[in-house]
Design an enzyme around this catalytic site. Structure first.
Site, short mmCIF file in Angstrom:
data_model
loop_
_atom_site.label_atom_id
_atom_site.label_comp_id
_atom_site.label_asym_id
_atom_site.label_seq_id
_atom_site.Cartn_x
_atom_site.Cartn_y
_atom_site.Cartn_z
N GLY A 46 0.83 -1.19 0.00
CA GLY A 46 0.00 0.00 0.00
C GLY A 46 0.87 1.24 0.00
O GLY A 46 2.02 1.20 0.45
N GLN A 51 2.95 9.96 1.08
CA GLN A 51 4.23 9.25 1.04
C GLN A 51 5.05 9.58 -0.21
O GLN A 51 6.24 9.28 -0.26
CB GLN A 51 4.01 7.73 1.12
CG GLN A 51 3.47 7.29 2.48
CD GLN A 51 3.33 5.79 2.53
OE1 GLN A 51 2.32 5.25 2.12
NE2 GLN A 51 4.35 5.10 3.02
N CYS A 89 6.04 -0.20 6.96
CA CYS A 89 5.63 0.93 6.15
C CYS A 89 6.82 1.38 5.29
O CYS A 89 7.94 1.44 5.79
CB CYS A 89 5.18 2.07 7.07
SG CYS A 89 4.66 3.55 6.20
N LEU A 90 6.54 1.69 4.04
CA LEU A 90 7.61 2.15 3.15
C LEU A 90 8.27 3.42 3.66
O LEU A 90 9.42 3.70 3.33
CB LEU A 90 7.06 2.39 1.74
CG LEU A 90 6.52 1.15 1.00
CD1 LEU A 90 5.99 1.55 -0.37
CD2 LEU A 90 7.59 0.08 0.88
N HIS A 131 -4.39 1.15 7.48
CA HIS A 131 -3.02 1.71 7.55
C HIS A 131 -2.89 2.87 6.56
O HIS A 131 -2.38 3.94 6.92
CB HIS A 131 -2.02 0.59 7.24
CG HIS A 131 -0.59 1.02 7.17
ND1 HIS A 131 0.38 0.51 8.00
CD2 HIS A 131 0.04 1.91 6.34
CE1 HIS A 131 1.55 1.09 7.69
NE2 HIS A 131 1.38 1.93 6.69
N GLU A 132 -3.38 2.66 5.33
CA GLU A 132 -3.25 3.72 4.32
C GLU A 132 -4.15 4.90 4.66
O GLU A 132 -3.77 6.06 4.47
CB GLU A 132 -3.57 3.18 2.92
CG GLU A 132 -2.66 2.05 2.45
CD GLU A 132 -1.19 2.32 2.69
OE1 GLU A 132 -0.75 3.47 2.55
OE2 GLU A 132 -0.47 1.36 3.03
N HIS A 135 -2.55 7.29 7.02
CA HIS A 135 -1.57 8.21 6.41
C HIS A 135 -2.23 9.54 6.02
O HIS A 135 -1.59 10.60 6.08
CB HIS A 135 -0.95 7.59 5.16
CG HIS A 135 0.22 6.70 5.42
ND1 HIS A 135 1.39 7.15 5.99
CD2 HIS A 135 0.41 5.38 5.19
CE1 HIS A 135 2.25 6.15 6.09
NE2 HIS A 135 1.68 5.05 5.61
NI NI Z 1 2.56 3.18 5.52
#
Ligand code: NI
Length: 160
Positions: A46, A51, A89-90, A131-132, A135
């Site tokens: 995701g 991000q 998480c990225l 989670h997304e 953000h």
């Molecule tokens: Ni994330």
């Protein structure tokens, strides 16, 4: 499509609340295309617009290979149950931790073409969507997890 730089933890961009997308046009779709490519390149499941430095309420998720969600202006309209699972998480490279999430959610929003969609998600799919969504509110999973720790990114250490 093009790869975009992923913003990492410590950058104030990740802590801001994103604004609604006012029109789903080719510019927005171009960003979503780049987000999908960037997510896959980085082996993520995701990625949310902040991000890649875009302060708009939208994300891309692929909780299982080939099952891609584009969510624009998402709202969580139902949330029930509880599950705990491992997240990463990225934007927080090299870390992981356990997070409590709802077991089942319903999320409403707009899809890639700007049409209304309703997604009914359970288990891991619900985790990824929540989670997304977080953000877009400036929330990272590290705010919610209990045991943030380093993970071994060396592939030779995989069987430990
Ligand atoms: Ni994330």
């Amino acid at each position: 499509m093009a790869l975009r730089n992923v913003v990492t933890d410590g950058d104030p961009i990740l802590r801001k609340k994103c604004r609604e997308v006012t029109e789903v046009d080719d510019r927005i779709r171009g960003i979503l295309d780049d987000m999908l490519e960037t997510m896959r390149f980085n082996l993520g499941v995701g990625i949310a617009a902040p991000q890649v430095g875009i302060m708009r309420r939208m994300f891309v998720a692929e909780p299982e290979e080939g099952k891609v969600f584009y969510m624009i202006n998402p709202k969580i309209t139902l949330s029930e149950g509880e599950q705990e699972g491992e997240e990463g998480c990225l934007s927080v490279p090299g870390k992981a931790g356990k997070v409590k999430r709802p077991q089942h959610i319903v999320m409403e929003g707009l899809d890639y073409d700007g049409n209304p969609i309703v997604v009914d998600a359970e288990d891991f799919e619900a985790v990824v969507l929540c989670h997304e969504y977080d953000h877009l509110e400036g929330i990272l999973y590290t705010d919610k997890c209990t045991d943030l720790r380093d993970i071994n990114e060396d592939p030779e250490g995989e069987d430990e």
